[in-house]
Motif scaffolding. Structure first.
Motif, mmCIF file in Angstrom:
data_model
loop_
_atom_site.group_PDB
_atom_site.id
_atom_site.type_symbol
_atom_site.label_atom_id
_atom_site.label_comp_id
_atom_site.label_asym_id
_atom_site.label_seq_id
_atom_site.Cartn_x
_atom_site.Cartn_y
_atom_site.Cartn_z
ATOM 1 N N LEU A 1 33.512 52.666 46.331
ATOM 2 C CA LEU A 1 32.324 52.151 45.812
ATOM 3 C C LEU A 1 31.561 53.168 44.933
ATOM 4 C CD1 LEU A 1 29.709 50.153 47.845
ATOM 5 C CD2 LEU A 1 28.921 51.994 46.378
ATOM 6 N N VAL A 2 31.544 54.329 45.402
ATOM 7 C CA VAL A 2 31.107 55.531 44.715
ATOM 8 C C VAL A 2 31.814 56.040 43.523
ATOM 9 C CG1 VAL A 2 30.617 58.070 44.927
ATOM 10 C CG2 VAL A 2 30.390 56.609 46.886
ATOM 11 N N ALA A 3 33.185 55.757 43.394
ATOM 12 C CA ALA A 3 33.888 55.778 42.231
ATOM 13 C C ALA A 3 33.604 54.945 41.310
ATOM 14 C CB ALA A 3 35.373 55.797 42.702
ATOM 15 N N LYS A 4 33.445 53.592 41.685
ATOM 16 C CA LYS A 4 32.932 52.580 40.564
ATOM 17 C C LYS A 4 31.633 52.741 40.258
ATOM 18 C CE LYS A 4 35.905 48.867 42.580
ATOM 19 N NZ LYS A 4 35.775 47.449 43.263
ATOM 20 N N ARG A 5 30.429 53.532 40.792
ATOM 21 C CA ARG A 5 29.398 53.898 40.411
ATOM 22 C C ARG A 5 29.782 55.088 39.354
ATOM 23 N NH1 ARG A 5 23.995 54.399 41.346
ATOM 24 N NH2 ARG A 5 22.959 55.237 39.695
ATOM 25 N N LEU A 6 30.468 55.743 39.586
ATOM 26 C CA LEU A 6 30.817 57.272 38.657
ATOM 27 C C LEU A 6 31.314 56.600 37.417
ATOM 28 C CD1 LEU A 6 32.234 59.690 41.267
ATOM 29 C CD2 LEU A 6 29.888 59.777 40.220
ATOM 30 N N MET B 1 37.506 64.980 36.402
ATOM 31 C CA MET B 1 38.338 63.855 37.233
ATOM 32 C C MET B 1 37.791 62.424 36.765
ATOM 33 S SD MET B 1 38.397 65.619 40.993
ATOM 34 C CE MET B 1 39.480 64.380 41.864
ATOM 35 N N VAL B 2 36.475 62.233 36.724
ATOM 36 C CA VAL B 2 36.131 61.023 36.115
ATOM 37 C C VAL B 2 36.178 60.770 34.828
ATOM 38 C CG1 VAL B 2 33.854 59.384 35.914
ATOM 39 C CG2 VAL B 2 34.163 61.215 37.893
ATOM 40 N N ALA B 3 36.248 61.646 34.063
ATOM 41 C CA ALA B 3 36.455 61.645 32.512
ATOM 42 C C ALA B 3 37.991 61.208 32.426
ATOM 43 C CB ALA B 3 36.516 62.731 31.750
ATOM 44 N N GLU B 4 38.845 61.653 33.164
ATOM 45 C CA GLU B 4 40.429 61.465 33.215
ATOM 46 C C GLU B 4 40.547 59.910 33.641
ATOM 47 O OE1 GLU B 4 42.287 64.400 35.308
ATOM 48 O OE2 GLU B 4 42.478 66.000 33.600
ATOM 49 N N ALA B 5 39.975 59.625 34.503
ATOM 50 C CA ALA B 5 40.128 58.376 35.224
ATOM 51 C C ALA B 5 39.479 57.202 34.132
ATOM 52 C CB ALA B 5 39.444 58.087 36.517
ATOM 53 N N GLY B 6 38.354 57.525 33.710
ATOM 54 C CA GLY B 6 37.547 56.630 32.838
ATOM 55 C C GLY B 6 38.435 56.604 31.496
ATOM 56 N N ALA B 7 38.968 57.668 31.080
ATOM 57 C CA ALA B 7 40.120 57.635 29.716
ATOM 58 C C ALA B 7 41.145 56.423 30.269
ATOM 59 C CB ALA B 7 40.282 58.839 29.381
ATOM 60 N N ALA B 8 41.710 56.644 31.143
ATOM 61 C CA ALA B 8 43.085 55.983 31.619
ATOM 62 C C ALA B 8 42.617 54.377 31.846
ATOM 63 C CB ALA B 8 43.605 56.536 32.883
ATOM 64 N N LEU B 9 41.292 54.142 32.219
ATOM 65 C CA LEU B 9 40.905 52.896 32.610
ATOM 66 C C LEU B 9 40.143 52.141 31.411
ATOM 67 C CD1 LEU B 9 39.711 53.252 36.228
ATOM 68 C CD2 LEU B 9 41.857 52.045 35.278
ATOM 69 N N LYS B 10 40.179 52.811 30.264
ATOM 70 C CA LYS B 10 39.390 52.313 29.197
ATOM 71 C C LYS B 10 40.078 50.999 28.813
ATOM 72 C CE LYS B 10 37.422 53.790 24.889
ATOM 73 N NZ LYS B 10 37.101 54.827 23.700
ATOM 74 N N GLY B 11 39.291 50.031 28.490
ATOM 75 C CA GLY B 11 39.623 48.703 28.036
ATOM 76 C C GLY B 11 40.121 47.863 28.862
ATOM 77 N N PHE C 1 43.787 49.672 37.941
ATOM 78 C CA PHE C 1 42.753 50.192 38.876
ATOM 79 C C PHE C 1 43.542 50.794 39.936
ATOM 80 C CE2 PHE C 1 39.508 50.797 41.963
ATOM 81 C CZ PHE C 1 38.374 51.173 41.401
ATOM 82 N N ASN C 2 44.345 50.110 40.333
ATOM 83 C CA ASN C 2 45.233 50.393 41.722
ATOM 84 C C ASN C 2 46.062 51.677 41.428
ATOM 85 O OD1 ASN C 2 46.078 49.665 44.532
ATOM 86 N ND2 ASN C 2 47.964 49.464 43.685
ATOM 87 N N GLN C 3 46.363 51.572 40.198
ATOM 88 C CA GLN C 3 47.356 52.848 39.695
ATOM 89 C C GLN C 3 46.491 54.025 39.775
ATOM 90 O OE1 GLN C 3 48.893 51.947 35.861
ATOM 91 N NE2 GLN C 3 50.605 50.594 36.723
ATOM 92 N N HIS C 4 45.376 54.244 39.684
ATOM 93 C CA HIS C 4 44.327 55.365 39.696
ATOM 94 C C HIS C 4 43.345 55.409 40.738
ATOM 95 C CE1 HIS C 4 45.599 56.586 35.567
ATOM 96 N NE2 HIS C 4 45.738 54.961 35.149
ATOM 97 N N GLN C 5 43.633 54.566 41.918
ATOM 98 C CA GLN C 5 42.862 54.375 43.033
ATOM 99 C C GLN C 5 42.635 55.836 43.727
ATOM 100 O OE1 GLN C 5 44.010 51.920 46.227
ATOM 101 N NE2 GLN C 5 42.039 51.061 46.514
ATOM 102 N N HIS C 6 43.976 56.381 43.900
ATOM 103 C CA HIS C 6 43.834 57.754 44.793
ATOM 104 C C HIS C 6 42.801 58.688 43.803
ATOM 105 C CE1 HIS C 6 45.045 61.200 47.053
ATOM 106 N NE2 HIS C 6 45.398 61.609 45.909
ATOM 107 N N GLU C 7 43.170 58.852 42.566
ATOM 108 C CA GLU C 7 42.312 59.702 41.870
ATOM 109 C C GLU C 7 40.733 59.639 41.887
ATOM 110 O OE1 GLU C 7 45.623 58.868 38.686
ATOM 111 O OE2 GLU C 7 45.495 58.285 40.886
ATOM 112 N N LEU C 8 40.297 58.224 41.710
ATOM 113 C CA LEU C 8 39.216 57.810 41.878
ATOM 114 C C LEU C 8 38.360 58.194 43.226
ATOM 115 C CD1 LEU C 8 39.474 54.403 39.982
ATOM 116 C CD2 LEU C 8 38.005 56.703 39.240
#
Length: 704
Positions: free
Chosen positions: A455-460, A531-541, A554-561
């Motif tokens: 939940l925190v990760a989604k807010r970030l 870490m947030v920037a990398e996840a955000g870039a990977a999930l962009k779009g 999202f599941n592929q990056h769940q651990h990093e988030l």
């Protein structure tokens, strides 16, 4: 009221060796002043609650059967009512005091008496009563709150289902409106929809706030709360259509009668809908002041965030109890004569022992300061002082960030303290094993820790998207988040971007740089940002992808988030510790606490050293200095360790651990006196190894 900060009893168990350490130690810690600071804003209430928790009537009695423990715990709830310990958060019009922060501060201290008592009290007044208060209207308050407050109506908070725990939105119990009878029909459609793990459900609960999907006129309006009578007050038997069973013996918290509930077309009046956020008229029409179903759902659940807040505080309190016991014992217990032929070493003088205890002591201080800020944020929202939608979202995210860290830390600390005390730590009389068993479930109830961090990760990610919508992602890796003093808990997402400070890799400046507050802040915040920037870039779009594809991404990056969310929560704790330092007036205390804050920060950097190296944030040269500087901090903190745990303010009546009474010091002094007497009288037997060494020397040929 007893002032536990200065109570003589808590000082009586200090070992004589402590005076030797203090005599040469500069600076010193003002234990009383630090203790007052740790008590925080609601000091008076904390002290009152601790005084109650220190009474034998509220102690956990080890060795009881779960049936006996349940009976004792229910009786202790009545004791709390009789001693005015449960009404603080309730409306003044009903005899309460509208003190939301003070209420949590008081309840979390009950963990020192018995975690079962703390949780059962939390179920009755913090969940069941709170749901009626925050989700209901004044009519509901007048009808049910007096009985809930005085325990005439023991109750349940029936949200979790066997098939759905943290995913509350997907629970399957339904409440369907029947306009012909003006009733809701509550039904459990299949076994997985049974309400499960529900406190007070097996025996004591007469009523329940039941969460169910509200269906009217063929439309499902999502999860809402309903008041349901469960049992006949006289016979204590389930009412028609209601069934259940006992969850039985658990891994801990066996003073609570957890059970399962199910409903077969149980009819309740339309007015039993707790309708603060959603109402059904007599004709079946649904109305709500919150148009968005999703926002409405999170608003309703957000009113119940106090469970997570109280668990955060209780976990910190349990960690303090464990560390006070283990560190006190470690100043008295001796093992191995490494530096002397006659005297064995005190355990706390061993570097490894310091590492295992002092790093956790530093984390406990950080968690405690962060909890106090969380508690203030909670009180601001629920008192109405700062109650915007953004404030509530920030509170929800902050609680979701801190509760996982403190509860995981409590389990880790209890286990490490247990091991640090050897076989004595395994004895139930010293409470480590018992407390750990009871706190085990803290990491999965009121929100599974891993789910909360998601939940925190989604807010970030949401904050990242707003903050950097038009910024090239490649640029972000060269920036860190600015951290203005005093702002850490007012926003729980990412901050404004500031200039990147490059690491020089200078060996000469390495130690100084790492102990610098600004350097620690930059390293910790840069990690979160990157870490947030990398996840955000990977999930962009991904928001434009079909649901299944978006979920896969999202599941592929769940651990990093989740890792990013944990790093963010650790940063919040470090910030809280740093802000607390500004409020320390005594120079000696401030210096020692700064060492402790540095130990916390550098321990985080050491734990994630591979990340800093792989991402070029630290040179190999500087990375090598982290462990060395931590070791130097341990030496500095060692003379003040007992002061730092004494400042927690817990006396023998809270510790209730045989090894923290000074008994070990008496045993050690007796043993040392015995051997000294033998040596002085010449009666000590000669060690065989000494004889062999002497013979070896004598057998060597003499040089001419």
């Amino acid at each position: 009221m007893t002032d536990v900060v200065d109570r003589p009893a808590s000082q009586a168990s200090r070992p004589a060796a402590r005076a030797h350490h203090r005599a040469d130690a500069t600076p010193s810690v003002d234990v009383a002043a630090l203790g007052e600071q740790l008590l925080g804003k609601w000091a008076r209430i904390r002290l009152h609650s601790r005084e109650l928790a220190g009474r034998p009537e509220l102690y956990k009695t080890e060795g009881l059967t779960h049936t006996q423990h349940r009976m004792r715990t229910f009786g202790q709830l009545k004791y709390l009512v009789d001693n005015g310990a449960v009404h603080r958060a309730f409306p003044a019009s009903l005899g309460g005091s509208d003190d939301h922060g003070g209420n949590i501060a008081g309840f979390e201290e009950l963990v020192t008496a018995d975690p079962s008592l703390q949780i059962k009290a939390g179920v009755q007044w913090g969940l069941f009563g709170s749901a009626v208060m925050h989700l209901g209207t004044e009519e509901h308050h007048a009808k049910w709150l007096p009985g809930i407050m005085n325990l005439d109506i023991p109750g349940c908070f029936a949200m979790t289902e066997t098939g759905h725990g943290s995913d509350v939105a997907s629970i399957a119990t339904t409440a369907t409106f029947d306009p012909a009878t003006q009733e809701f029909v509550v039904n459990t459609p299949f076994r997985a929809a049974w309400k499960d793990y529900i406190g007070n459900a097996a025996i004591d609960g007469l009523g329940a706030v039941v969460f169910a999907q509200l269906v009217t006129s063929g439309v499902n309006h999502g999860v809402h709360a309903f008041y349901v009578d469960l049992r006949d007050p006289e016979t204590k038997e389930f009412l028609p259509g209601i069934g259940g069973e006992d969850d039985g013996v658990k891994g801990g918290l066996n003073g609570i009668d957890n059970g399962r509930l199910h409903f077969s077309n149980v009819r309740i009046p339309r007015t039993n809908l707790l309708n603060r956020y959603g109402n059904v008229d007599t004709d079946g029409a649904y109305t709500s002041s919150i148009a968005s179903p999703g926002r409405r759902f999170f608003t309703m659940l957000g009113t119940l965030v106090q469970g997570r807040v109280s668990l955060d505080g209780a976990a910190v309190a349990a960690s303090k109890i464990a560390l006070k016991t283990a560190i006190q014992y470690a100043t008295e217990r001796r093992q191995f004569n490494a530096s002397s032929h006659t005297d064995e070493e005190v355990l706390l003088d061993y570097q490894r022992h310091q590492r295992r205890l002092f790093t956790r002591l530093a984390t406990t201080y950080a968690a405690g300061f962060a909890h106090e800020q969380l508690l203030q944020k909670f009180d601001d929202v629920f008192s109405g002082a700062h109650d915007s939608d953004e404030d509530r979202q920030d509170l929800e995210t902050l609680a979701a960030a801190l509760k996982p860290l403190s509860t995981w830390h409590a389990l880790d600390t209890l286990q490490e303290c247990r091991e640090a005390c050897g076989g004595a730590g395994f004895l139930i009389e010293n409470r480590f094993a018992s407390l750990r068993a009871d706190l085990d479930v803290y990491v999965t109830f009121e929100g599974d820790n891993t789910v909360l961090l998601q939940l925190v990760a989604k807010r970030l990610l949401a904050d990242y998207a707003k903050e950097f919508r038009n910024v090239d992602v490649g640029v972000l890796a060269r920036y860190v988040v600015s951290q203005a003093a005093g702002t850490a808990v007012h926003r729980t997402g990412l901050r404004q971007v500031a200039q990147f400070v490059a690491d020089t890799g200078s060996v000469q400046k390495a130690a100084i740089a790492l102990r610098d507050e600004a350097t620690q802040r930059l390293l910790l915040t840069d990690r979160v940002q990157t870490m947030v920037a990398e996840a955000g870039a990977a999930l962009k779009g991904t928001n434009k992808l079909p649901q299944q594809k978006a979920a896969e991404a999202f599941n592929q990056h769940q651990h990093e988030l989740i890792e990013a969310a944990q790093a963010h929560a650790e940063l919040l704790q470090w910030e809280a510790f740093t802000e607390a330092l500004a409020n320390v007036k005594d120079p000696g205390t401030k210096r020692v606490l700064t060492w402790l804050r540095d130990l916390f920060g550098l321990s985080l950097i050491e734990k994630n050293l591979s990340w800093y190296l792989m991402n070029g944030r630290l040179s190999m040269q500087r990375a090598r200095t982290v462990g060395d500087y931590i070791n130097r901090l341990l030496v500095k903190i060692r003379p003040h360790a007992v002061d730092l745990v004494d400042a927690f303010g817990y006396g023998p009546e809270h510790l209730r651990a045989a090894i923290a009474t000074g008994a070990e010091q008496i045993r050690q002094d007796e043993a040392r006196a015995y051997f000294r007497s033998q040596r002085a009288d010449g009666k000590a037997p000669v060690d065989e190894k000494v004889l062999l060494a002497k013979k070896a020397r004598e057998s060597k040929p003499q040089r001419r």
